[in-house]
Design a protein around this motif. Sequence first.
Motif, mmCIF file in Angstrom:
data_model
loop_
_atom_site.group_PDB
_atom_site.id
_atom_site.type_symbol
_atom_site.label_atom_id
_atom_site.label_comp_id
_atom_site.label_asym_id
_atom_site.label_seq_id
_atom_site.Cartn_x
_atom_site.Cartn_y
_atom_site.Cartn_z
ATOM 1 N N THR A 141 4.653 7.213 -4.511
ATOM 2 C CA THR A 141 3.228 6.968 -4.732
ATOM 3 C C THR A 141 2.593 6.504 -3.416
ATOM 4 O OG1 THR A 141 3.532 4.642 -5.251
ATOM 5 C CG2 THR A 141 3.664 6.193 -7.109
ATOM 6 N N TYR A 142 1.278 6.617 -3.349
ATOM 7 C CA TYR A 142 0.592 6.124 -2.146
ATOM 8 C C TYR A 142 0.898 4.634 -1.964
ATOM 9 C CZ TYR A 142 -2.826 4.475 1.132
ATOM 10 O OH TYR A 142 -3.394 3.866 2.212
ATOM 11 N N GLU A 143 0.905 3.897 -3.067
ATOM 12 C CA GLU A 143 1.133 2.442 -2.991
ATOM 13 C C GLU A 143 2.527 2.142 -2.423
ATOM 14 O OE1 GLU A 143 -0.257 3.999 -5.650
ATOM 15 O OE2 GLU A 143 -2.253 3.263 -5.092
ATOM 16 N N GLN A 144 3.511 2.961 -2.791
ATOM 17 C CA GLN A 144 4.864 2.737 -2.248
ATOM 18 C C GLN A 144 4.894 2.997 -0.733
ATOM 19 O OE1 GLN A 144 6.878 5.417 -4.938
ATOM 20 N NE2 GLN A 144 7.724 3.746 -6.151
ATOM 21 N N ASP A 146 2.395 2.810 1.305
ATOM 22 C CA ASP A 146 1.612 1.740 1.928
ATOM 23 C C ASP A 146 2.440 0.443 2.024
ATOM 24 O OD1 ASP A 146 -0.966 0.754 2.894
ATOM 25 O OD2 ASP A 146 -0.965 -0.459 1.060
ATOM 26 N N SER A 147 3.186 0.159 0.964
ATOM 27 C CA SER A 147 3.999 -1.058 0.948
ATOM 28 C C SER A 147 5.095 -0.989 2.027
ATOM 29 C CB SER A 147 4.619 -1.230 -0.442
ATOM 30 O OG SER A 147 5.685 -2.127 -0.390
ATOM 31 N N ASP A 173 -2.937 11.999 1.252
ATOM 32 C CA ASP A 173 -2.377 10.640 1.251
ATOM 33 C C ASP A 173 -1.908 10.226 2.645
ATOM 34 O OD1 ASP A 173 -2.828 9.778 -1.307
ATOM 35 O OD2 ASP A 173 -1.005 10.705 -2.103
#
Length: 458
Positions: A141-144, A146-147, A173
């Motif tokens: 995911t984008y959040e992963q 980014d993290s 992304d």
Amino acid sequence: MSEKTMVENVKAYAVKKALAYLDGDPDKNIPKLLEWVDKYDKDNEYLTQRNAFRTVVNNPNNNWFRLMKSLWTDIDDDVRKTFFENFIVNTNLIGGARQKRFKEEHGCNIPWAILMDPTSACNLKCKGCWAAEYGNKLNMTYEQLDSIVKQGTEMGTYMYLFSGGEPLVRKDDIIKLCAAHPDCQFLAFTNGTLIDEKFADDMLRVKNFMPAISVEGFEEATDFRRGEGTFKAVIKAMRILKEKKLPFGASCCYTSKNVDSISSEEYIDLLVDSGAKFAWFFHYMPVGNDAVPELMPNPEQREIMYHQIRKFRETKPIFTIDFQNDGEFTKGCIAGGRNYLHINANGDIEPCAFIHYSDSNIKEQTLLEAYKRPLFMAYKEGQPFNSNHLRPCPMLENPEALKAIVEKSGAHSTDMQSPEDVANLYSKCKPYAENWTDKANELWDMSHQCTGCSGCQK
Ligand code: SF4
């Protein structure tokens, strides 16, 4: 802020200023800057580097000088400035110092770069590529993503590379991530077929993204492995990037089938003329149950690559690296977080893009926890895997090392479609390793003959 951090920040600020000064009028300011460095390097700590740089800038015909000058003529001003700042100041100066602190504090490897796969999907199906084996349904995911970048920068990692699958399947992304982390440098290993005008404009906007386009030699060799029409699409992508003054390079995998083409002068000249600023060469790896071991180059073919890349490095205005033959510059294997690591589209944290074993996943562990787990610690303890850096790899040239690491750490195969037992991988690499040993030793001894220079204190 600690005293150490303050000193590092002052140094970074001074280098930023020097880079800005240099950028204003490189012809006039490079010699001035050298004089300035000479004055401040009283203990001659950087004497070798200063002398090497002076040799380059005093000879306008030198290939490194031509490459350097081309950054001002061929590359967009803002993109170049961003690259200098992100790569030299953030990735190496600020990042390097922070990585060192974390290494000392936690006793584990902290990488200089993280390679990650936003997706396992690909629009091509290349012969012998493991990406197809991961299936085409996995995405981070984008959040992963980014993290990973947020955790990484906290520990000093400012360099992020994408592989896959075809990373540009997720180009929106990727651009979003570049915009969210303007202090990091991003690079994607891509087949190039999804690069278009719109994407090039996005690259100009974010300024911190660079593609390394896969090419396997000329049309016949590239299309043999990547499918018909791929070579033409690659040339088109390079033309778009060159016209927009965007930096890019080539990523070239050499196999038993394409060594003649990929090692030729015509090929390197084609890359230079197309506008590529770097060409990175990778040895074909027999990874996965469906790998094609016959594609591994034989010792004579690998030796051709060894000599040719060294020759190009002295003559062509392009930055070349042969990752399997240039271990002497990195003192062996760079994986397991020593300099880099790989995170696949399932979130498995692997030592290297070619080592499909893991004992941690970003969904369950933080990056720092993964660095301290048995697999990465076993890598750290084993490195370098051979004192001859022409035999750097725990898989390819020292397969018993990887077998022992995987068995000791309890790491599992990350190949979702067809998990590969490490004993199987060992049996494919062992004959290769044995065949290569004599030639590797001969080349190593040749380039490390004692000249009585007393540099090693003997
Ligand atoms: S594991 Fe092998 S292929 Fe990966 S970085 Fe180390 S030497 Fe290179």
